[in-house]
Design a protein around this motif. Sequence first.
Motif, PDB file in Angstrom:
ATOM      1  N   GLU A   1       2.533 -11.885  17.533  1.00 34.48           N
ATOM      2  CA  GLU A   1       1.444 -12.620  16.888  1.00 34.48           C
ATOM      3  C   GLU A   1       0.727 -13.581  17.836  1.00 34.48           C
ATOM      4  O   GLU A   1      -0.119 -14.361  17.401  1.00 34.48           O
ATOM      5  N   ILE A   2       1.088 -13.547  19.116  1.00 28.06           N
ATOM      6  CA  ILE A   2       0.456 -14.422  20.111  1.00 28.06           C
ATOM      7  C   ILE A   2      -0.113 -13.550  21.233  1.00 28.06           C
ATOM      8  O   ILE A   2       0.598 -12.764  21.842  1.00 28.06           O
ATOM      9  N   ASP A   3      -1.412 -13.713  21.470  1.00 22.53           N
ATOM     10  CA  ASP A   3      -2.116 -12.952  22.506  1.00 22.53           C
ATOM     11  C   ASP A   3      -2.257 -13.714  23.816  1.00 22.53           C
ATOM     12  O   ASP A   3      -2.383 -13.113  24.879  1.00 22.53           O
ATOM     13  N   ALA A   4      -2.279 -15.043  23.720  1.00 23.55           N
ATOM     14  CA  ALA A   4      -2.531 -15.864  24.902  1.00 23.55           C
ATOM     15  C   ALA A   4      -1.879 -17.227  24.726  1.00 23.55           C
ATOM     16  O   ALA A   4      -1.693 -17.696  23.594  1.00 23.55           O
ATOM     17  N   VAL A   5      -1.561 -17.854  25.845  1.00 27.08           N
ATOM     18  CA  VAL A   5      -0.988 -19.201  25.853  1.00 27.08           C
ATOM     19  C   VAL A   5      -1.784 -20.039  26.843  1.00 27.08           C
ATOM     20  O   VAL A   5      -2.002 -19.615  27.986  1.00 27.08           O
TER      21      VAL A   5
ATOM     22  N   ARG B   1      -5.361 -14.737  19.189  1.00 28.72           N
ATOM     23  CA  ARG B   1      -4.323 -15.665  18.697  1.00 28.72           C
ATOM     24  C   ARG B   1      -3.754 -16.405  19.902  1.00 28.72           C
ATOM     25  O   ARG B   1      -3.101 -15.810  20.747  1.00 28.72           O
ATOM     26  N   ILE B   2      -4.020 -17.715  19.941  1.00 31.73           N
ATOM     27  CA  ILE B   2      -3.728 -18.516  21.133  1.00 31.73           C
ATOM     28  C   ILE B   2      -2.759 -19.646  20.796  1.00 31.73           C
ATOM     29  O   ILE B   2      -2.985 -20.404  19.851  1.00 31.73           O
ATOM     30  N   ALA B   3      -1.697 -19.773  21.583  1.00 29.62           N
ATOM     31  CA  ALA B   3      -0.764 -20.890  21.472  1.00 29.62           C
ATOM     32  C   ALA B   3      -1.124 -21.940  22.517  1.00 29.62           C
ATOM     33  O   ALA B   3      -1.577 -21.605  23.617  1.00 29.62           O
TER      34      ALA B   3
ATOM     35  N   ASP C   1       0.179 -21.284  17.584  1.00 28.82           N
ATOM     36  CA  ASP C   1       1.290 -22.232  17.622  1.00 28.82           C
ATOM     37  C   ASP C   1       0.894 -23.360  18.553  1.00 28.82           C
ATOM     38  O   ASP C   1      -0.039 -23.216  19.354  1.00 28.82           O
ATOM     39  N   ARG C   2       1.616 -24.465  18.439  1.00 27.15           N
ATOM     40  CA  ARG C   2       1.351 -25.601  19.318  1.00 27.15           C
ATOM     41  C   ARG C   2       2.643 -26.379  19.498  1.00 27.15           C
ATOM     42  O   ARG C   2       3.342 -26.649  18.528  1.00 27.15           O
TER      43      ARG C   2
END
Length: 180
Positions: free
Chosen positions: A71-75, A14-16, A48-49
Amino acid sequence: MSQIDETRPFHPVRIAVLTVSDTRSLEDDRSGDTLVARIEAAGHVLADRKILPDERDAIADQLRTWCADPEIDAVLSTGGTGLTGRDVSVEAHRDVYEKEIDAFATVFTIVSMKKIGTSAVQSRACGGVANGTYLFALPGSPGACKDAWDEILQYQFDARHRPCNFVEIMPRLDEHLRRK
């Protein structure tokens, strides 16, 4: 030699995506669009963005917010990694990092050298980890985003990549926070 082991299961990450720009909007954010397309094509989830101006505190605050989100693994951020006075993404990332992934900058520079020669010295791309979340600051050009994803991140975000990858160590990134 690195390779994809098809016998291993794929795990979506899950990547933002954060675009750092004083002038871009969602309608003309080519670098953000490039990352989103690659994330989704690889089978990962766009978590997300956002687009933020080149303001160090605002960038760091957004990174911290995403790092606190389970809910976010990476940005992946794009923009603000250059040398001008308004380029503050690297400083904002480093304000948040618990650990820097030094080799990411090195490998990105090697990849960039093959494409743009010595102009690669003008990028300060970086990566790190905070609160169990991977954070990468990429240059603002679509080409640099393609290079970072196609040559590095698509493999490291694939649990099937051998001999190792970021996904398999994800459960251990925040183990220091669980220690008593």
